[in-house]
Scaffold this motif. Structure first.
Motif, PDB file in Angstrom:
ATOM      1  N   ASP A 135      65.146  10.816   7.574  1.00 48.56           N
ATOM      2  CA  ASP A 135      65.173   9.891   6.435  1.00 48.56           C
ATOM      3  C   ASP A 135      64.475  10.446   5.206  1.00 48.56           C
ATOM      4  O   ASP A 135      64.342   9.750   4.202  1.00 48.56           O
ATOM      5  N   CYS A 136      64.025  11.687   5.294  1.00 53.54           N
ATOM      6  CA  CYS A 136      63.209  12.219   4.204  1.00 53.54           C
ATOM      7  C   CYS A 136      64.066  12.608   3.005  1.00 53.54           C
ATOM      8  O   CYS A 136      65.005  13.387   3.107  1.00 53.54           O
ATOM      9  N   ALA A 137      63.693  12.084   1.873  1.00 51.85           N
ATOM     10  CA  ALA A 137      64.466  12.350   0.655  1.00 51.85           C
ATOM     11  C   ALA A 137      64.291  13.792   0.185  1.00 51.85           C
ATOM     12  O   ALA A 137      65.150  14.323  -0.511  1.00 51.85           O
ATOM     13  N   VAL A 138      63.188  14.402   0.552  1.00 52.81           N
ATOM     14  CA  VAL A 138      62.962  15.789   0.161  1.00 52.81           C
ATOM     15  C   VAL A 138      63.985  16.692   0.844  1.00 52.81           C
ATOM     16  O   VAL A 138      64.668  17.496   0.204  1.00 52.81           O
ATOM     17  N   ILE A 139      64.095  16.543   2.128  1.00 53.48           N
ATOM     18  CA  ILE A 139      65.058  17.328   2.890  1.00 53.48           C
ATOM     19  C   ILE A 139      66.480  17.026   2.412  1.00 53.48           C
ATOM     20  O   ILE A 139      67.286  17.930   2.208  1.00 53.48           O
ATOM     21  N   GLU A 140      66.716  15.766   2.194  1.00 53.62           N
ATOM     22  CA  GLU A 140      68.045  15.358   1.756  1.00 53.62           C
ATOM     23  C   GLU A 140      68.383  15.964   0.403  1.00 53.62           C
ATOM     24  O   GLU A 140      69.492  16.456   0.176  1.00 53.62           O
ATOM     25  N   ALA A 141      67.421  15.957  -0.484  1.00 49.72           N
ATOM     26  CA  ALA A 141      67.647  16.500  -1.825  1.00 49.72           C
ATOM     27  C   ALA A 141      67.988  17.985  -1.753  1.00 49.72           C
ATOM     28  O   ALA A 141      68.815  18.488  -2.506  1.00 49.72           O
TER      29      ALA A 141
END
Ligand SMILES: [Zn+2]
Ligand SMILES: [Zn+2]
Ligand SMILES: [Zn+2]
Ligand SMILES: [Zn+2]
Lengths: 162, 162
Positions: A135-141
DNA sequence: CTTGAACCTCTAGTCACTAGAGGTCGTATC
DNA sequence: GATACGACCTCTAGTGACTAGAGGTTCAAG
């Protein structure tokens, strides 16, 4: 037979060994030899035992090299700058052109890094941590494609050393 | 015997050759092979004729790599980031630490380049050109020793490409 | 005269690719 | 089915600007 160079004579005639030159200029011994090898620093005289002996001219030239390198001039450019410095009668316009180009280059780099800074900052803010990776937005970004400031791979340099 | 992969099947199963992967991600063919060699991108299946065949997973992973590289993450760091992305249940704090470090790194670089910019600007202003090299303040400024923002040689990067 | 730091040359390693040689594969067309 | 031809393969070497190490020699002090 007397030795060609004693420490006393060295002090008087300002003839120094490579280690002393390194200490005075802040350039490492290996780097000095490298500069000689690539033709930036002229090969100095040698002692009877084949060790390099430098004079004031070498010291000055190496200081010049060091300072220009500190300012980010690439070695190739430095070659031109040094050739110019050796011809005191030439007009200095070429030197100005070189310096201006270098300044423009530095500014381009700054602009690029600022774009990276903005995006990294945005990414870093997007998740406060503590979440599972899924759910991490950093990884997703990072996983998301981007089309913005992409630069051909291999000509970039942003994250390594300072 | 039918071929393992026809162009039709390829379209359906989204199995693509290295050139197509390169076109889709903007990463050069050679660079993709390099990433495989250093273990960033897993080795894909091969056709009967030994050619690489990539799927959606490879595409995604390569996009991730590309984006992170664009943001200046060094390859070593990327390795950690990818390992993390592969474990969706782990907490994401490590990812945040990595991103924060990268941001700090970029900021340090910017600060450094700004110092260079200031000095280069000062130097460039110091002589308007047209003088003989012997009197040029630009050449003189480079020849002068400096003690200010000097950084150990070899760990710097300011004047090369963008 | 002996020690040991400093010096010598030469080679290889760094980072993240990039370029090239020399050969094989895949597919579209005839 | 033969042929053309681009895309693909592996392997090696080169880039920039040093840095590190092996293995040997020289210098200057004690
Ligand atoms: Zn997170
Ligand atoms: Zn981006
Ligand atoms: Zn001038
Ligand atoms: Zn300066």
């Amino acid at each position: 037979m007397k030795r060609a160079i004693t420490s006393d004579a060295a002090a008087h005639e300002r003839v120094i060994a490579i280690g002393a030159l390194a200490a005075r200029t802040g350039v490492k011994v290996e780097t000095i030899r490298y500069y000689e090898q690539v033709g930036l620093l002229p090969a100095p005289e040698r002692s009877e035992g084949n060790q390099r002996r430098y004079g004031r001219r070498h010291l000055e030239r190496l200081a010049f090299i060091r300072h220009a390198r500190d300012l980010g001039f690439p070695v190739e450019t430095l070659r031109g700058l040094l050739a110019l410095a050796d011809r005191p009668d030439m007009p200095c316009d070429e030197a100005h052109r070189i310096a201006a180009r270098q300044l423009a280059d530095v500014r381009r780099k700054i602009a690029h890094l600022r774009a990276l800074e903005a995006e990294l900052d945005r990414i870093a803010q997007s998740c406060l941590g503590g979440a599972p990776v899924r759910d991490c937005a950093v990884i997703e970004a990072l996983a998301k494609e981007q089309r913005a400031d992409s630069v051909p791979l291999g000509k970039r340099d942003a994250g390594s050393a300072c």
